[in-house]
Design an enzyme around this catalytic site. Structure first.
Site, PDB file in Angstrom:
ATOM      1  N   GLU A   1      -5.027  -8.784   0.904  1.00  0.00           N
ATOM      2  CA  GLU A   1      -5.526  -8.525   2.252  1.00  0.00           C
ATOM      3  C   GLU A   1      -7.043  -8.429   2.178  1.00  0.00           C
ATOM      4  O   GLU A   1      -7.589  -7.881   1.226  1.00  0.00           O
ATOM      5  CB  GLU A   1      -5.002  -7.204   2.836  1.00  0.00           C
TER       6      GLU A   1
ATOM      7  N   GLU B   1       0.809  -1.217   0.000  1.00  0.00           N
ATOM      8  CA  GLU B   1       0.000   0.000   0.000  1.00  0.00           C
ATOM      9  C   GLU B   1       0.851   1.278   0.000  1.00  0.00           C
ATOM     10  O   GLU B   1       0.854   2.041   0.967  1.00  0.00           O
ATOM     11  CB  GLU B   1      -0.955  -0.004   1.205  1.00  0.00           C
TER      12      GLU B   1
END
Length: 475
Positions: free
Chosen positions: A386, A198
């Site tokens: 995720e 991220e």
């Protein structure tokens, strides 16, 4: 990415937030799909991140990270929490990996702490750090678990931050040297790699809003930090390709389905700008499409930080794209937010179901974001790298009753299967997270785990959601 617009949305999931019990849990055993529907080659795993679980922050030669420093600054973390011990995974990883096996998962994604390998971020290698990750990797393999390594999950060595951190272009060289060490040390056994987790969270929360470490604030930081992260994302991929045989290399992108609050042109354009930042910023340079300045002209300013050859160096042919979608976002035009000219319409104002984080629940948005990313012609595989939710878990007669979380996974997986059945090449699903951990600025308040952790005693208790996965994955 959890937090750029400070209010987070997902929707359309009928969850009984107040009345979860074992009767509800039993209902989920009769859902209309099974593990077999995803195919025999579909990967099922769970995830942790070094800073959030390891603890042992001053042991065996580890250097300080930006998060080690940030968490000890007053007012930065809820309840004054820190991660000096966290889940003590550094000492308890063998027992924790046994829980991975017990729940039926065959893949385990974890990150390497850069400052455990290179205490000063560069220079002398800490052999004790190498040895720890070798033990962890070897134990995974001994248990029949496939290790997935994330090279960078936000814990930059503090020594490098003192030199400018992600604002300093030299970080491309620092990061490359670190990746070479990891590839040489672990590449004989680790074949599944994520370069940076991220990156938008680092740029937006770490260097623009200051909500995350290193706590820098200022819009002027956003463009150089973004460019250097994107350059490192590609550089890391190239190093792994050159040095690890049969490597399966990916990126992990935080992404959200963006919804305009109304059909008014200005709200639609606000949604396009939000999409550029949240979803397009790091995938498109890697695909050779450049930064998404077409709908967000502010990004043209990134050219100031580009040198000849950078446009080509940003590109890398990743084997997979990791999708990390926790919520959808509804936005509207706003004259009060300069540059972006938009604000989020919070879930709390729209009377929709939310998680314990206040994130709106919208599993249909997951299907839509999978469709959006699959539309890129050069994307190969997609991994849900995720996926998870925090709820107010209830301890009942020694059991952690979390029917809300089971419902969340059931409906999320239903949307993933829907997309897969329509031809999207989704190859795996990794659950965030293996266990409750230090959840960044939220401290220990937010619990995402399949395993409950008592942070005083370090006792682990598998939640009903973990038991549900154990049954689901054995079918």
């Amino acid at each position: 990415m959890k937090g750029l617009f400070l209010a987070l949305n997902l929707k359309n999931l009928p969850i009984n937030m107040a009345g979860s019990d074992e009767t509800q849990i039993m209902q989920f055993e009769n859902e209309h799909f099974s593990k077999a529907d995803f195919g025999n080659d579909f990967c099922w795993g769970t995830v942790t991140a070094a800073f959030q679980v390891e603890g042992a922050v001053r042991e065996d030669g580890k250097g300080a990270s930006v998060w080690d420093v940030f968490t000890h600054k007053r007012g930065k973390i809820k309840n004054g929490d820190h991660a000096d011990v966290a889940c003590d995974f550094y000492h308890s990883y063998e027992a924790d990996l046994a829980l991975v096996v017990e729940m039926g998962f065959t893949e385990f994604r974890f990150s390497i702490a850069w400052s455990r390998i290179l205490p000063d971020g560069k220079g002398e290698v800490n052999q004790a750090g190498i040895d720890f990750y070798n033990r962890l990797i070897d134990k995974c393999i001994a248990l029949g678990i496939k290790p997935w390594v994330t090279l960078y999950h936000w814990d930059l060595p503090q020594a490098l931050e003192r030199l400018g951190g992600w604002k300093n272009r030299e970080i491309i060289h620092w990061f490359s040297d670190y990746v070479v060490i990891c590839a040489q040390s672990f590449g004989d056994r680790v074949k599944n790699w994520i370069v940076i987790n991220e990156p938008m969270a680092v740029a937006a929360l770490g260097y623009t809003t200051g909500l995350h470490a290193p706590g820098k604030r200022g819009l002027w930081n956003f463009l150089p930090v973004t460019h250097h992260l994107a350059m490192c994302q590609a550089a890391g991929g190239r190093i792994l390709r050159e040095r690890v045989s049969d490597a399966y290399i990916g990126m992990a992108i935080s992404c959200s389905h963006i919804v305009p609050y109304t059909n008014a042109v200005r709200d639609v354009r606000a949604a396009q700008r939000a999409d550029a930042v949240m979803n397009r910023m790091f995938i498109e340079p890697a695909l050779g499409l450049g930064y998404p300045s077409d709908v967000f002209p502010f990004l043209n300013g990134i050219k100031k930080y580009m040198l000849p050859g950078d446009a080509e160096a940003l590109q890398f042919d990743f084997d997979f794209t990791g999708i990390q979608n926790y919520f959808s976002i509804t936005v509207k035009h706003s004259y009060l937010i300069p540059v972006l000219w938009l604000k989020e319409v919070p879930a709390t104002l729209r009377n929709v179901p939310v998680t314990a984080m206040g994130w709106e629940i919208d599993t249909e948005g997951t299907y839509k974001i999978l469709k959006q990313f699959s539309a890129y012609k050069r994307i190969r595989d997609i991994i849900v790298s995720e996926s998870g939710a925090a709820f107010e878990d209830r301890l009942v007669e020694g059991k952690i009753i979390d029917a809300d979380r089971i419902a969340y996974f059931q409906q999320y997986l239903g949307q993933v299967l829907k997309a897969k059945n329509e031809g999207i090449n989704i190859r795996g699903y990794l659950v965030w997270s293996l266990m409750d951990n230090f959840e960044w600025a939220e401290g220990y308040r937010a619990r995402f785990g399949l395993v409950h952790v008592d942070f005083d005693s370090q006792r682990r208790t598998m939640k009903e959601s973990g038991k549900w996965f154990a049954r689901f994955l054995k079918n």
